[in-house]
Design a protein around this motif. Sequence first.
Motif: not given
Length: 154
Positions: A13, A16, A19, A34-40, A42
């Motif tokens: 968690d 952020a 980054l 984007g958020k989705e790719q970044l979280e993938q 991660w």
Amino acid sequence: VEDSLCVRRIRDDELASLLELHTHLNPVDDPLPGKEQLEQTWKEIQSDPRLRCFVAVQGGRIVGSCMLIIIPNLTRGARPYGLIENVVTHREYRRRGVGTRLMQHALQVAWDQKCYKVMLLTSSPQEGVLDFYEKVGFVQGVKTGLVAYPKGAV
Ligand SMILES: CC(C)(COP(=O)(O)OP(=O)(O)OC[C@H]1O[C@@H](n2cnc3c(N)ncnc32)[C@H](O)[C@@H]1OP(=O)(O)O)[C@@H](O)C(=O)NCCC(=O)NCCS
């Protein structure tokens, strides 16, 4: 003591905060996806046992970080080797030993994992960076670092 410095693995968690810390690494960097790719990405990092992202925490704040990658190997008695990347201390926390503690921790984990060497490249123009790495045990001049980039990249 609440204020003392500790180094540990980053939690899922804390993306952020990491980054935000990365903005202290390079003054200019490529834009993030984007958020989705970044979280993938991660998720990929955090679920890979060969990747370890360490953070230095002081007073509940992440003030430094580095990534250790441990690569399995079939030479050198099949001992792995390590690679360290993205070493950074928050601007307001520099010259207090944060970076040193991070590197000592990462190197100890590498030795515990039986790495026969740990590699690192730097092109940092910042004064003192080579001294910083030499003080924690890295040596210059035993190997030559070379880097290839894809066509079109600087
Ligand atoms: C390089 C960096 C990680 C050092 O982190 P730090 O937490 O300030 O390092 P430390 O306090 O542990 O420094 C240990 C020693 O390294 C040397 N050193 C570190 N920064 C230095 C500087 N700006 N000028 C001169 N010597 C320096 C000193 O010998 C220092 O010991 P001292 O403070 O007792 O004199 C930090 O400056 C940083 O994040 N820089 C920007 C990102 C970067 O260049 N990262 C490396 C990419 S490869």
